[in-house]
Design an enzyme around this catalytic site. Structure first.
Site, PDB file in Angstrom:
ATOM      1  N   SER A   1      62.346   3.885 -85.511  1.00  0.00           N
ATOM      2  CA  SER A   1      63.074   2.787 -84.897  1.00  0.00           C
ATOM      3  C   SER A   1      64.463   2.642 -85.537  1.00  0.00           C
ATOM      4  O   SER A   1      65.241   3.583 -85.541  1.00  0.00           O
ATOM      5  CB  SER A   1      62.253   1.498 -85.004  1.00  0.00           C
ATOM      6  OG  SER A   1      62.792   0.486 -84.196  1.00  0.00           O
TER       7      SER A   1
ATOM      8  N   ASP B   1      58.276   3.149 -74.406  1.00  0.00           N
ATOM      9  CA  ASP B   1      59.242   2.670 -75.395  1.00  0.00           C
ATOM     10  C   ASP B   1      60.567   2.322 -74.721  1.00  0.00           C
ATOM     11  O   ASP B   1      61.132   3.151 -74.010  1.00  0.00           O
ATOM     12  CB  ASP B   1      59.463   3.753 -76.451  1.00  0.00           C
ATOM     13  CG  ASP B   1      60.462   3.342 -77.509  1.00  0.00           C
ATOM     14  OD1 ASP B   1      60.683   2.128 -77.666  1.00  0.00           O
ATOM     15  OD2 ASP B   1      61.020   4.231 -78.171  1.00  0.00           O
TER      16      ASP B   1
ATOM     17  N   HIS C   1      56.026   0.961 -78.850  1.00  0.00           N
ATOM     18  CA  HIS C   1      57.065   1.107 -79.869  1.00  0.00           C
ATOM     19  C   HIS C   1      56.521   0.557 -81.183  1.00  0.00           C
ATOM     20  O   HIS C   1      55.921  -0.505 -81.231  1.00  0.00           O
ATOM     21  CB  HIS C   1      58.306   0.317 -79.438  1.00  0.00           C
ATOM     22  CG  HIS C   1      59.458   0.421 -80.383  1.00  0.00           C
ATOM     23  ND1 HIS C   1      60.492   1.312 -80.211  1.00  0.00           N
ATOM     24  CD2 HIS C   1      59.752  -0.259 -81.522  1.00  0.00           C
ATOM     25  CE1 HIS C   1      61.364   1.177 -81.187  1.00  0.00           C
ATOM     26  NE2 HIS C   1      60.941   0.228 -82.001  1.00  0.00           N
TER      27      HIS C   1
END
Length: 790
Positions: A441, A719, A749
């Site tokens: 991320s 995502d 995610h």
């Protein structure tokens, strides 16, 4: 051989003359990798499940039409409405289904936002089909619950209607972008996109149908997180009224509609401070114990505090250059990095004697958290597993967090930590022959930006980059995958926008930035602007350190006193020492007088019931096997005691007084979150982001990207950052770089944080390990000369 639809029911005919009275369809979710594939012999055509749902709904509608009861008529209307929505959605999704494959990275890794939305719609149809068949099967039963199924059918209809609106938005996005491009050619804003069609009803995504698009193993987890988020908001916005919060929070468990309304309101109206506070629950004393109890045992797990001193580096051309410590936004501060290793190795500072030689590789890691929350500690669940399976050290950076430390502070700290690592391979137990960057991320964005800075500076680059669900274009440029955040339980639209704004557009915060610039390093600029009376965000989580931040501030007497407060076993396990003007603090430490920097910064205010973190025991030697069972029992007992102490401390803090009191006006507004929904959040989400390659690596110059080391990207179909990963991989591939892309099914995610809770998430973590092994490639480089001396 193609199948020919024989009737609108479940009867299908093939060329062989065989008939199938009823086609079997898998339970949701539908696989995104297969949703756009042409039908093969023996499988129903794509539209078969849509027709099957229509027939099942028609069957139920016919059955309930004569029913004069309120629920009976609502069921009739609900099934008829579903039929209408199917007729509306089918042509839209069929068009997207046909064009989606042209946006894939390659045939081996099918995946993009358009394909994801097709799978989401297919999953909704499968969900509706399963529900309709349940009604058909049980409607004659004596105990058939009409009231329950009324709400389920109506929720499914609302869900399909909202997905139909999303499909209208996708048609607009297709017209904005060139063939094969997932981002618009010309500048377009989310407001411009949303003005092209009706408003999307987000409530249906967070109610009874929450998580329908994810794997079954993830649905319970996501539902639990959503309930916790709604309940936590009660405590946050009621200023610590625990009894009221628990009572109302319990209602979110049994009332999906109430939960959905609360979550949507939170997403649209809650501040970034709420996002930080909720995500920091992973840093609580209770959650700290999860890795030590459930993850792999590691011999080394400690914090190293890097002093803010210049670092002299040698470039690839043999020239010396000085890297200055970061000063932007919050001034000079010590930087924490976490060292995790399954074994102690020769030369590893503070770990005593060892016969195991240094590892040839090192993982340089950056954690995720939207640039505003979490730390290496909250990502320790999978880092321990990685360290165990890779058998090399991992160095994870606890960079400063926005909004108190926006761009480029975190990036400068990551670059500074990398330079420190290059000069201190021996102390962290590696020869440094192979360096692999890894991040998930926000951390993936930072390691990509750090690589750009390394290449620009002419320093030694890493041998590979591994990025998981990376946001590589930090701007809400509309793309099909970005629309997935409208239904994402972990990364809702409002959360994502506020994180981007806090990190990438600090000027939009106005007063906060003025305050930070005035105070700079002379005061603690990392103190939260807004307190909440429930969860205190510690300074180290914000990027600062309450305790000593460099070696110069830790006197020998302090270290002596620290050792004096330890028992004999604690001294054997501890690795407190000093190296190269850096302060090392072991997590095995349990001090009564002085708390180490990392432990002090992440625990709640002192209370009688507070307890220190239970440290990991060192690896057992052959002569200690007979005591193994006894140690395990002791460890479990200590964990239980510590857990109860942490819970008591948490409850005492929740119900206790708060040091940072909001104004009466703020408290009046915050006490009623539902009232905030009347205020349109669109103005708050209008902000500009600079087109800086260090902020958005997707915009980097082609000549610089050509010099990138081999890259492995892992993401998921659901995502909101999927399109970033696909387009960045396409760009690297077009430049001739070595790049690989994996797209996993049915996971959210941030799934790595759930690797201990769901089988598929754990399998995804294992795939990460395999991709990192490919980048390390130590076996093929075992006989090559060691050229790590710079």
């Amino acid at each position: 051989m193609k199948l020919r639809l024989f009737s609108r029911g479940f009867r299908f005919a093939t060329g062989s003359g065989k008939f199938y009275k009823k086609m079997d369809f898998s339970d949701p979710p539908a696989k995104a990798s297969l949703c756009c594939e042409e039908s093969v012999e023996g499988a129903p055509p794509t539209y078969a499940m849509y027709e099957a749902l229509k027939d099942s709904c028609q069957n139920n509608a016919t059955y309930f039409h004569p029913d004069d009861s309120e629920n009976g008529q609502r069921l009739y209307q609900g099934f008829m409405t579903l039929i209408d929505h199917i007729d509306t959605v089918w042509p839209l999704v069929d068009h997207v289904r046909k064009v989606a494959p042209s946006y894939d990275f390659d045939a081996k890794a099918p995946g993009n936002g358009y394909r994801s939305f097709v799978s989401v719609v297919d999953s909704c149809v499968l969900h509706g089909l399963k529900l309709s068949r349940q009604v058909c099967t049980g409607r004659d039963a004596l105990l058939f619950r009409k009231g329950y199924f009324v709400k389920e059918v109506e929720s499914c209809g609302q869900l399909l209607a909202s997905l139909g609106t999303c499909l209208h938005h996708l048609q607009t996005l297709l017209s904005w972008a060139a063939p094969g491009e997932l981002f618009p050619i010309e500048p377009h804003s989310p407001e411009e996109l949303f003005s092209q069609a009706d408003t999307i009803n987000q409530y249906c995504f967070y109610g009874r149908c929450l998580g329908f698009q994810f794997l079954p193993s993830m649905r319970g987890i996501l539902k639990g997180i959503s309930i916790c988020m709604a309940g936590f908001s009660e405590a946050y916005y009621s200023h610590g009224n625990l009894i009221s919060s628990v009572w109302t929070g319990g209602q979110y468990l049994i009332d999906p509609e109430m939960r959905a309304r609360r979550i949507v309101n939170i997403s649209q109206s809650a501040s970034v401070e709420f996002c930080k506070a909720f995500w920091f629950l992973a840093e609580s004393e209770i959650m700290k114990r999860v890795p030590s109890l459930m993850s792999s045992t590691v011999a080394v797990n400690k914090i190293i505090t890097l002093p803010p001193e210049p670092i002299v580096m040698t470039t690839n051309e043999g020239k010396e250059m000085t890297i200055l410590p970061p000063t932007v936004h919050i001034g000079l501060q010590g930087l924490n990095v976490r060292l995790i290793s399954v074994n102690k190795r020769i030369g590893m500072a503070g770990e005593g004697s060892s016969t195991l030689p240094p590892a040839e590789g090192i993982i340089f890691h950056c954690h995720g958290g939207g640039f505003v929350a979490q730390s290496s500690k909250s990502h320790e669940t999978y880092l321990r597993e990685w360290a165990s399976k890779l058998n090399i050290p991992i160095l994870s950076v606890d960079y400063s967090l926005a909004p108190q430390a926006p761009f480029p502070r975190a990036l400068e700290e990551v670059f500074f930590a990398y330079c420190w690592m290059i000069n201190n391979f021996k102390e962290i137990g590696t020869t440094g022959k192979r360096i692999v960057f890894a991040g998930d991320s926000a951390g993936a964005n930072l390691i990509a930006g750090c690589t750009l800075k390394i290449l620009e500076a002419g320093l030694r680059p890493p041998e590979g980059l591994f990025m998981a669900y990376a946001p590589l274009l930090v701007s809400f440029i509309p793309s099909p995958a970005r629309l997935l955040c409208l239904m994402d339980p972990l990364l809702p639209f409002g959360f994502m926008m506020r994180c981007l704004k806090a990190y990438a557009s600090p000027n939009a915060r106005g007063k906060v930035e003025k305050r930070s610039s005035k105070e700079n390093s002379t005061s603690n600029a990392t103190t939260p602007v807004e307190g909440n009376g429930f969860l205190k965000v510690s300074p180290s989580q914000e990027g600062a350190s309450e305790g000593p931040s460099s070696f110069e501030e830790v006197s020998p007497s302090d270290l002596a006193e620290l050792q004096a407060h330890k028992s004999g076993s604690e001294r054997r396990q501890s690795s407190d020492t000093t190296i190269s003007a850096a302060s090392l603090t072991s997590e095995h430490t349990a001090a009564a007088g002085i708390t180490p920097t990392e432990d002090k910064s992440q625990q709640e205010p002192e209370s009688e019931n507070s307890s220190t973190l239970i440290g990991e025991p060192p690896l057992l030697h052959d002569g200690e096997n007979k005591d193994h069972k006894k140690r395990i029992k002791t460890r479990i007992s200590e964990a239980a005691t510590g857990l109860m102490g942490a819970m008591s401390s948490r409850l005492a803090f929740i119900t206790g007084s708060n040091n940072i009191r909001p104004s009466q006006e703020e408290l009046a507004v915050r006490s009623n979150l539902d009232a905030l929904i009347a205020r349109s959040p669109s103005d708050e989400f209008i902000f500009s982001v600079p087109r800086d390659p260090l902020l958005s690596p997707y915009w980097a110059d082609d000549e610089l990207l050509k010099r990138f080391p081999p890259v492995r990207i892992l993401t998921v179909h659901l995502d909101p950052c999927l399109d970033d990963c696909v387009m960045f991989a396409k760009k690297l591939k077009g430049l001739g770089n070595e790049v690989g892309l994996d797209v996993l099914e049915g996971l959210p995610h941030g799934f790595l944080n759930f690797s201990l809770m769901a089988k598929e998430a754990h399998e995804g973590s294992n795939l990460c390990v395999e991709r990192i092994k490919q980048l390390l490639d130590l076996e093929n480089h075992a006989n090559t000369p060691d050229n790590t001396e710079l």
